[in-house]
Design an enzyme around this catalytic site. Structure first.
Site, PDB file in Angstrom:
ATOM      1  N   HIS A 184      41.011  52.281  42.333  1.00  0.00           N
ATOM      2  CA  HIS A 184      40.039  51.077  41.730  1.00  0.00           C
ATOM      3  C   HIS A 184      40.215  50.001  42.545  1.00  0.00           C
ATOM      4  CE1 HIS A 184      37.455  48.501  39.750  1.00  0.00           C
ATOM      5  NE2 HIS A 184      38.600  47.921  38.847  1.00  0.00           N
ATOM      6  N   CYS A 186      36.024  49.891  34.157  1.00  0.00           N
ATOM      7  CA  CYS A 186      36.357  50.282  35.501  1.00  0.00           C
ATOM      8  C   CYS A 186      37.081  51.730  35.687  1.00  0.00           C
ATOM      9  CB  CYS A 186      37.425  49.440  36.092  1.00  0.00           C
ATOM     10  SG  CYS A 186      36.829  47.721  36.036  1.00  0.00           S
ATOM     11  N   ASN A 215      34.975  43.769  43.633  1.00  0.00           N
ATOM     12  CA  ASN A 215      35.411  44.670  42.525  1.00  0.00           C
ATOM     13  C   ASN A 215      33.886  45.084  41.921  1.00  0.00           C
ATOM     14  OD1 ASN A 215      35.954  45.761  40.143  1.00  0.00           O
ATOM     15  ND2 ASN A 215      37.462  44.431  39.505  1.00  0.00           N
TER      16      ASN A 215
HETATM   17  O1  UT7 Z   1      38.729  45.527  37.456  1.00  0.00           O
HETATM   18  C1  UT7 Z   1      39.120  45.088  36.026  1.00  0.00           C
HETATM   19  C2  UT7 Z   1      40.447  44.851  36.366  1.00  0.00           C
HETATM   20  N1  UT7 Z   1      40.610  43.740  36.583  1.00  0.00           N
HETATM   21  C3  UT7 Z   1      41.877  43.331  37.321  1.00  0.00           C
HETATM   22  O2  UT7 Z   1      42.420  44.377  37.595  1.00  0.00           O
HETATM   23  C4  UT7 Z   1      42.153  42.228  37.915  1.00  0.00           C
HETATM   24  C5  UT7 Z   1      43.646  41.735  37.724  1.00  0.00           C
HETATM   25  N2  UT7 Z   1      43.789  40.196  38.015  1.00  0.00           N
HETATM   26  C6  UT7 Z   1      43.892  39.703  39.173  1.00  0.00           C
HETATM   27  O3  UT7 Z   1      43.515  40.236  40.429  1.00  0.00           O
HETATM   28  C7  UT7 Z   1      44.361  38.199  39.551  1.00  0.00           C
HETATM   29  O4  UT7 Z   1      45.030  37.825  38.233  1.00  0.00           O
HETATM   30  C8  UT7 Z   1      43.130  37.500  39.814  1.00  0.00           C
HETATM   31  C9  UT7 Z   1      42.590  37.564  41.473  1.00  0.00           C
HETATM   32  C10 UT7 Z   1      41.939  37.503  38.932  1.00  0.00           C
HETATM   33  C11 UT7 Z   1      43.760  35.944  39.830  1.00  0.00           C
HETATM   34  O5  UT7 Z   1      44.754  35.695  40.630  1.00  0.00           O
HETATM   35  P1  UT7 Z   1      46.156  34.939  40.104  1.00  0.00           P
HETATM   36  O6  UT7 Z   1      46.907  35.037  41.182  1.00  0.00           O
HETATM   37  O7  UT7 Z   1      46.401  35.728  39.075  1.00  0.00           O
HETATM   38  O8  UT7 Z   1      45.501  33.504  40.088  1.00  0.00           O
HETATM   39  P2  UT7 Z   1      45.750  32.463  38.718  1.00  0.00           P
HETATM   40  O9  UT7 Z   1      44.414  33.037  37.763  1.00  0.00           O
HETATM   41  O10 UT7 Z   1      46.795  32.491  38.157  1.00  0.00           O
HETATM   42  O11 UT7 Z   1      45.133  31.276  39.227  1.00  0.00           O
HETATM   43  C12 UT7 Z   1      46.095  30.496  40.133  1.00  0.00           C
HETATM   44  C13 UT7 Z   1      45.338  29.165  40.357  1.00  0.00           C
HETATM   45  C14 UT7 Z   1      44.888  28.276  39.233  1.00  0.00           C
HETATM   46  O12 UT7 Z   1      45.289  26.901  39.700  1.00  0.00           O
HETATM   47  P3  UT7 Z   1      46.451  26.236  38.874  1.00  0.00           P
HETATM   48  O13 UT7 Z   1      46.375  26.232  37.448  1.00  0.00           O
HETATM   49  O14 UT7 Z   1      47.594  26.945  39.380  1.00  0.00           O
HETATM   50  O15 UT7 Z   1      46.273  24.800  39.215  1.00  0.00           O
HETATM   51  C15 UT7 Z   1      43.377  28.574  39.276  1.00  0.00           C
HETATM   52  O16 UT7 Z   1      42.670  27.399  38.444  1.00  0.00           O
HETATM   53  O17 UT7 Z   1      44.121  29.477  41.041  1.00  0.00           O
HETATM   54  C16 UT7 Z   1      43.285  28.916  40.642  1.00  0.00           C
HETATM   55  N3  UT7 Z   1      41.709  29.406  40.738  1.00  0.00           N
HETATM   56  C17 UT7 Z   1      41.066  29.287  41.910  1.00  0.00           C
HETATM   57  N4  UT7 Z   1      41.287  28.495  42.948  1.00  0.00           N
HETATM   58  C18 UT7 Z   1      40.384  28.587  43.993  1.00  0.00           C
HETATM   59  C19 UT7 Z   1      41.546  30.446  40.019  1.00  0.00           C
HETATM   60  N5  UT7 Z   1      40.122  30.883  40.648  1.00  0.00           N
HETATM   61  C20 UT7 Z   1      39.959  30.263  41.844  1.00  0.00           C
HETATM   62  C21 UT7 Z   1      38.960  30.596  42.621  1.00  0.00           C
HETATM   63  N6  UT7 Z   1      39.240  29.644  43.976  1.00  0.00           N
HETATM   64  N7  UT7 Z   1      38.074  31.356  42.548  1.00  0.00           N
END
Ligand code: UT7
Length: 317
Positions: free
Chosen positions: A244, A110, A274
């Site tokens: 980004h 990225c 993204n």
């Molecule tokens: O461009 C390259 C660089 N990339 C980045 O900079 C991305 C950086 N990371 C992020 O932006 C965030 O970490 C994400 C958007 C990818 C994820 O957000 P988060 O707040 O860190 O969520 P998480 O992965 O901790 O997941 C929280 C919950 C989980 O459920 P439990 O375990 O709490 O029950 C996931 O299973 O959200 C659940 N989950 C979803 N639920 C509904 C994960 N994806 C989804 C989804 N829809 N699409």
């Protein structure tokens, strides 16, 4: 320092995929995607190749600069990869715009567009080029696992391009790398060999989201502070911060920690998702088109991603 931006262009595929449409594919919903990422919709390539998108964006950038392909001295294209590993995407763009200059691709995930600007700076500074094209073109939606809701909701496709000419617009630039194959990976696909004994690597995009989030926030703050210090400016001198576009939650943190106001931070993740290294040049062209940037404005670009890589720069338009 060495260059001026004299033209910008962008291209996106025709299909717009909304959060509601994605919720027909995986177990997710608009509320989760919007509140956790800021994304409402994204462009998805169907019959458009990454070469098509890159070429279209480049032609528009050349048109806005009023320059012909044959006037370009170097083409640098950032991408995970094109339809071919060889020829490079840059070589195909070179052919498609009627240029005859050297052309090569770079992959810094990225951060690739900022890396491309850094390479261009070196070419200008050494006197090897007068006019350079830097393009970033990505079809991230071909690198993801469409059954994995934690990643497939994040990405979109597109390309952005800038034409650079020797000048004094670049005020400071910095790129970094911290080798890591744990937090964010996309595996290569190799042909079968009767001799190969290496384990197969997952070709799908995989990411430990919350760890990458921490890296991103730390990098943005460190890199932006560093390039603003080197350029001798503060947040109040900046017309637009163009980060980004990976998660809108970064933007609030950045505003709080770096002193930017809401209207100083470029926001396009809601309609692009993204798009990896294409996200900054896509935003730049959109800001130019909407008349939000004009000659003399100071912008700060900041990116981070797989590698792990990061980079930032200060440019006077
Ligand atoms: O461009 C390259 C660089 N990339 C980045 O900079 C991305 C950086 N990371 C992020 O932006 C965030 O970490 C994400 C958007 C990818 C994820 O957000 P988060 O707040 O860190 O969520 P998480 O992965 O901790 O997941 C929280 C919950 C989980 O459920 P439990 O375990 O709490 O029950 C996931 O299973 O959200 C659940 N989950 C979803 N639920 C509904 C994960 N994806 C989804 C989804 N829809 N699409």
């Amino acid at each position: 320092m060495s260059f001026q931006i004299v033209g910008t262009g962008r291209s996106t595929p025709a299909l717009v995929l909304t959060n509601d449409m994605i919720s027909q594919i995986v177990d997710t919903d608009d509320e989760w995607i919007t509140s956790r990422t800021g994304i409402k919709s994204r462009f998805i390539s169907t019959d458009e190749t990454v070469e098509d998108l890159a070429t279209e964006a480049t032609k528009r950038a050349l048109e806005s600069a009023g320059i012909d392909g044959h006037e370009i001295d170097l083409i640098i294209c950032s991408s995970f990869h094109g339809e071919y590993l060889s020829p490079s995407l840059s070589c195909l763009i070179q052919r498609n715009i009627g240029a005859s200059c050297p052309a090569f691709d770079i992959n810094a995930a990225c951060t690739g567009f900022v890396y491309g600007l850094d390479v261009a700076d070196a070419y200008f500074s050494s006197g090897k080029a007068e006019t350079i094209l830097v393009i970033a073109a990505e079809v991230m939606t071909r690198h993801i696992d469409w059954s994995d809701r934690s990643t497939c909701v994040l990405f979109g496709d597109g390309a952005g391009a800038v034409v650079l000419k020797k000048g004094k617009g670049l005020k400071s630039i910095k790129i970094t790398a911290k080798g890591d194959d744990n937090l964010l990976t996309i595996g290569s696909v190799f042909c079968e060999s009767p001799f190969a004994k290496q384990p197969k690597i997952d070709p799908n995009f995989r990411m430990q989201g919350s760890e990458v989030f921490k890296f991103a926030v730390t990098s943005i703050i460190k890199d932006v502070k560093s390039v603003m210090k080197e350029a001798g400016i503060t947040a109040s001198d900046v017309k637009m911060l163009v980060p980004h576009q990976a998660n809108s939650r970064f933007f609030q943190i950045v505003m709080d920690k770096l002193g930017f106001k809401e209207d100083q931070v470029a926001l396009g993740i809601d309609h692009y998702g993204n798009t990896s290294s294409a996200s900054i040049p896509l935003m730049l062209d959109e800001l130019m088109e909407e008349g939000k940037l004009s000659s003399g404005d100071i912008i700060v670009l900041t990116a981070f991603g797989g590698g792990l890589t990061s980079g930032a720069c200060v440019i006077e338009i």
